[in-house]
Design a protein around this motif. Structure first.
Motif, PDB file in Angstrom:
ATOM      1  N   SER A   1      25.557 -30.702 -19.540  1.00 46.70           N
ATOM      2  CA  SER A   1      26.980 -30.673 -19.229  1.00 46.70           C
ATOM      3  C   SER A   1      27.791 -31.341 -20.341  1.00 46.70           C
ATOM      4  N   ILE A   2      27.294 -32.464 -20.834  1.00 50.34           N
ATOM      5  CA  ILE A   2      27.974 -33.155 -21.933  1.00 50.34           C
ATOM      6  C   ILE A   2      27.930 -32.303 -23.199  1.00 50.34           C
ATOM      7  N   ASN A   3      26.782 -31.701 -23.456  1.00 51.49           N
ATOM      8  CA  ASN A   3      26.641 -30.853 -24.636  1.00 51.49           C
ATOM      9  C   ASN A   3      27.643 -29.691 -24.608  1.00 51.49           C
ATOM     10  N   LYS A   4      27.798 -29.083 -23.440  1.00 54.51           N
ATOM     11  CA  LYS A   4      28.740 -27.961 -23.303  1.00 54.51           C
ATOM     12  C   LYS A   4      30.176 -28.439 -23.500  1.00 54.51           C
ATOM     13  N   TYR A   5      30.477 -29.611 -22.983  1.00 51.77           N
ATOM     14  CA  TYR A   5      31.815 -30.178 -23.162  1.00 51.77           C
ATOM     15  C   TYR A   5      32.122 -30.356 -24.650  1.00 51.77           C
TER      16      TYR A   5
ATOM     17  N   ASP B   1      30.459 -28.968 -27.350  1.00 49.88           N
ATOM     18  CA  ASP B   1      30.333 -27.742 -28.137  1.00 49.88           C
ATOM     19  C   ASP B   1      31.394 -26.704 -27.790  1.00 49.88           C
ATOM     20  N   GLY B   2      31.937 -26.794 -26.580  1.00 52.96           N
ATOM     21  CA  GLY B   2      32.941 -25.833 -26.137  1.00 52.96           C
ATOM     22  C   GLY B   2      34.341 -26.388 -26.236  1.00 52.96           C
ATOM     23  N   PHE B   3      34.753 -27.119 -25.213  1.00 53.94           N
ATOM     24  CA  PHE B   3      36.126 -27.623 -25.116  1.00 53.94           C
ATOM     25  C   PHE B   3      36.533 -28.454 -26.328  1.00 53.94           C
TER      26      PHE B   3
ATOM     27  N   SER C   1      35.107 -28.948 -29.363  1.00 48.87           N
ATOM     28  CA  SER C   1      35.036 -28.259 -30.659  1.00 48.87           C
ATOM     29  C   SER C   1      36.208 -27.305 -30.851  1.00 48.87           C
ATOM     30  N   ALA C   2      36.548 -26.572 -29.797  1.00 48.68           N
ATOM     31  CA  ALA C   2      37.658 -25.621 -29.893  1.00 48.68           C
ATOM     32  C   ALA C   2      38.990 -26.339 -30.118  1.00 48.68           C
ATOM     33  N   LYS C   3      39.187 -27.457 -29.432  1.00 51.49           N
ATOM     34  CA  LYS C   3      40.458 -28.175 -29.533  1.00 51.49           C
ATOM     35  C   LYS C   3      40.658 -28.824 -30.904  1.00 51.49           C
ATOM     36  N   VAL C   4      39.624 -29.475 -31.444  1.00 49.50           N
ATOM     37  CA  VAL C   4      39.808 -30.122 -32.755  1.00 49.50           C
ATOM     38  C   VAL C   4      39.929 -29.089 -33.865  1.00 49.50           C
ATOM     39  N   LYS C   5      39.319 -27.918 -33.655  1.00 49.68           N
ATOM     40  CA  LYS C   5      39.485 -26.825 -34.617  1.00 49.68           C
ATOM     41  C   LYS C   5      40.922 -26.326 -34.588  1.00 49.68           C
ATOM     42  N   GLU C   6      41.453 -26.160 -33.373  1.00 49.28           N
ATOM     43  CA  GLU C   6      42.820 -25.668 -33.209  1.00 49.28           C
ATOM     44  C   GLU C   6      43.845 -26.667 -33.722  1.00 49.28           C
ATOM     45  N   LYS C   7      43.658 -27.947 -33.411  1.00 48.61           N
ATOM     46  CA  LYS C   7      44.647 -28.963 -33.762  1.00 48.61           C
ATOM     47  C   LYS C   7      44.588 -29.376 -35.231  1.00 48.61           C
ATOM     48  N   TYR C   8      43.361 -29.505 -35.756  1.00 49.84           N
ATOM     49  CA  TYR C   8      43.200 -30.113 -37.075  1.00 49.84           C
ATOM     50  C   TYR C   8      42.383 -29.287 -38.070  1.00 49.84           C
ATOM     51  N   GLY C   9      41.904 -28.126 -37.653  1.00 47.19           N
ATOM     52  CA  GLY C   9      41.052 -27.336 -38.538  1.00 47.19           C
ATOM     53  C   GLY C   9      39.693 -27.971 -38.767  1.00 47.19           C
ATOM     54  N   ILE C  10      39.298 -28.896 -37.882  1.00 41.85           N
ATOM     55  CA  ILE C  10      38.032 -29.620 -38.032  1.00 41.85           C
ATOM     56  C   ILE C  10      36.895 -28.832 -37.391  1.00 41.85           C
ATOM     57  N   THR C  11      35.795 -28.721 -38.101  1.00 42.10           N
ATOM     58  CA  THR C  11      34.565 -28.141 -37.555  1.00 42.10           C
ATOM     59  C   THR C  11      33.686 -29.279 -37.068  1.00 42.10           C
ATOM     60  N   LEU C  12      33.431 -29.309 -35.757  1.00 37.71           N
ATOM     61  CA  LEU C  12      32.637 -30.378 -35.169  1.00 37.71           C
ATOM     62  C   LEU C  12      31.182 -29.944 -35.072  1.00 37.71           C
ATOM     63  N   LYS C  13      30.313 -30.722 -35.664  1.00 34.77           N
ATOM     64  CA  LYS C  13      28.879 -30.439 -35.653  1.00 34.77           C
ATOM     65  C   LYS C  13      28.169 -31.523 -34.848  1.00 34.77           C
TER      66      LYS C  13
ATOM     67  N   ILE D   1      40.706 -36.361 -19.008  1.00 28.94           N
ATOM     68  CA  ILE D   1      40.773 -35.726 -17.687  1.00 28.94           C
ATOM     69  C   ILE D   1      39.804 -34.550 -17.612  1.00 28.94           C
ATOM     70  N   GLU D   2      39.647 -33.834 -18.702  1.00 28.72           N
ATOM     71  CA  GLU D   2      38.707 -32.712 -18.721  1.00 28.72           C
ATOM     72  C   GLU D   2      37.279 -33.198 -18.471  1.00 28.72           C
ATOM     73  N   LYS D   3      36.894 -34.280 -19.130  1.00 26.50           N
ATOM     74  CA  LYS D   3      35.513 -34.757 -18.943  1.00 26.50           C
ATOM     75  C   LYS D   3      35.300 -35.418 -17.590  1.00 26.50           C
ATOM     76  N   LEU D   4      36.384 -35.813 -16.907  1.00 26.60           N
ATOM     77  CA  LEU D   4      36.275 -36.365 -15.564  1.00 26.60           C
ATOM     78  C   LEU D   4      35.925 -35.287 -14.530  1.00 26.60           C
ATOM     79  N   LYS D   5      36.280 -34.038 -14.812  1.00 22.84           N
ATOM     80  CA  LYS D   5      36.037 -32.961 -13.853  1.00 22.84           C
ATOM     81  C   LYS D   5      34.556 -32.899 -13.501  1.00 22.84           C
ATOM     82  N   PRO D   6      34.236 -32.844 -12.211  1.00 18.57           N
ATOM     83  CA  PRO D   6      32.827 -32.887 -11.802  1.00 18.57           C
ATOM     84  C   PRO D   6      32.000 -31.736 -12.355  1.00 18.57           C
ATOM     85  N   GLU D   7      32.624 -30.583 -12.537  1.00 21.84           N
ATOM     86  CA  GLU D   7      31.882 -29.443 -13.070  1.00 21.84           C
ATOM     87  C   GLU D   7      31.728 -29.512 -14.582  1.00 21.84           C
ATOM     88  N   VAL D   8      32.421 -30.463 -15.225  1.00 21.76           N
ATOM     89  CA  VAL D   8      32.338 -30.621 -16.686  1.00 21.76           C
ATOM     90  C   VAL D   8      31.378 -31.750 -17.046  1.00 21.76           C
ATOM     91  N   TRP D   9      31.690 -32.977 -16.618  1.00 22.67           N
ATOM     92  CA  TRP D   9      30.854 -34.133 -16.938  1.00 22.67           C
ATOM     93  C   TRP D   9      30.880 -35.154 -15.804  1.00 22.67           C
TER      94      TRP D   9
END
Length: 411
Positions: free
Chosen positions: A58-62, A64-66, A68-80, A342-350
């Protein structure tokens, strides 16, 4: 534990010989960042490599998904994200320090407690940097102790809080009509329900160790002493009522206390199969997520003792030889934002407890939080905060594991 002690000893010897001080390596050209504008100018469109435990999908998906997409959108950063346990990345950084590898191969670490202590003492971390982070000043309680100390270790700007955790108990209300609200009540319940309670085995399981640490507060009647220095002899004396309590409980546990679940995951499995009626963990939203997905029945609920449960925090740090320090700060700041928290607090996320101060949220953010807290299997931030016990000094955590192994688990 022995491996960590060896690593700590190696670090001390190496840096005494090398004459190194806490901070950066010799060949890294330090970025000049005195304002957030400097961070933005230097950090965009870079790659950030984070070394972190990868044992929770669940943490890995958070990440790699949410994230990674947000920092790419906001800052052009590729998160590895590179899955790596703390002892592994500690050894990796130590080898890079010894080999004078500057710049290094990573930019962020998920870290806390004794690993932070060892890394900070060994000069494996870059900082201070936390004063640069805008989300901290806007949304966090700057007087909170865990923004200044990590298990008694002065942070001094070398790690940024990512989230909080608190030991919560999970029970099935079909079998447990009135859950015990203290260790005193727990002993009565366990004796009335032999074989239906246990806890994860020390010294390796973090949750089991936290359960025992929590007992110290109620059974000794002490609180502030666990954040102060004391000798091993004094701690052993203080431990006597705790040792006596768990020795008395052992025969009434699952398998008569002759065996313990080797991990939180095994304890959860025993609970799911009905072998025990209670389980425990630090992910405050995890149970609600398990109920939503049908893993647990709707009769399953979470709570904390009226006498409190241990709470602690986890952090993000920047390696001394990170090649992209500014970009790392951009990622940290996003991870501290109300949106990401708040996203990581969601029970289905983390289901991870936020680090922000709820009083500093705006109306929309508070509404999102209240929606999550309204789930029947969830527990409110207010309840957790009101029943939160401070974490002990890291040295006492080590001693408790040794005492349990020698006095309780070996019986």
């Amino acid at each position: 534990m022995k491996g960590l002690k060896r690593l700590s000893a190696m670090l001390m010897i190496i840096f005494m010989l090398a004459g190194c001080s806490t901070g950066t390596g010799n060949n890294v050209e330090e970025p000049t960042m005195s304002t957030w504008e400097d961070v933005l100018a230097q950090g965009k469109n870079k790659e950030v490599t984070i070394l972190m435990w990868g044992g929770n999908e669940s943490i890995n998906k958070y990440m790699d998904g949410f994230v990674s997409a947000k920092v790419k959108e906001k800052y052009g950063i590729t998160l590895k994200r590179v899955p790596m346990n703390a002892p592994e990345f500690m050894s990796k950084l130590l080898n890079e320090k010894k080999g004078n590898l500057n710049p290094g191969t990573s930019d962020l670490l998920w870290i806390n407690a004794e690993n932070f202590r060892t890394a900070k003492q060994g000069g494996l971390l870059w900082g201070p940097f936390t004063d640069l982070l805008p989300n901290v000043s806007q949304y966090y309680d700057l007087e909170a102790s865990d923004l200044h100390y990590d298990t008694g270790i002065p942070i001094e700007g070398h790690e940024a809080i990512w989230g909080r955790a608190q030991l919560v108990l999970t029970y099935d209300s079909e079998y447990v009509k009135e859950p015990p609200k203290s260790f005193e009540e727990l002993m009565v319940w366990v004796k009335e329900n032999p074989g239906k309670f246990t806890y994860p085995k020390l010294p390796d399981d973090f949750v089991g160790a936290a359960f025992i640490r929590t007992a110290y507060y109620e059974l000794t009647g002490e609180r502030d002493v666990f954040q102060k220095d004391m000798t091993r002899e004094a701690f052993n004396e203080l431990s006597k009522p705790v040792v006596a309590y768990f020795k008395e409980m052992n025969p009434y546990l699952w398998r008569e206390g002759k065996a313990f679940p080797v991990s939180q995951a095994q304890q959860d499995e025993l609970f799911k199969n009905g072998e025990v009626y209670m389980t425990m963990g630090f992910e405050i939203g995890k149970t609600a997520g398990q109920v939503k997905t049908g893993v647990y029945p709707e009769s399953v609920k979470t709570y904390v003792f009226d006498t409190g449960t241990i709470g602690n925090s986890h952090y993000l740090a920047v390696p001394f030889n990170s090649p992209n320090k500014a970009a790392a700060l951009l990622v940290i700041d996003f991870l501290q934002s109300p949106e990401a928290q708040i996203e990581k607090l969601k029970p289905e996320v983390w289901g991870d407890m936020p680090g922000f101060d709820t009083n500093k949220l705006d109306a929309s953010q508070k509404s999102q939080l209240e929606t999550l807290e309204s789930d029947p299997a969830s527990i409110s931030m207010e309840t957790l905060t009101n029943n939160r016990l401070p974490e002990m000094q890291s040295q006492y955590i080590d001693w408790i594991k040794e005492i349990w192994t020698d006095e309780i688990g070996g019986q």
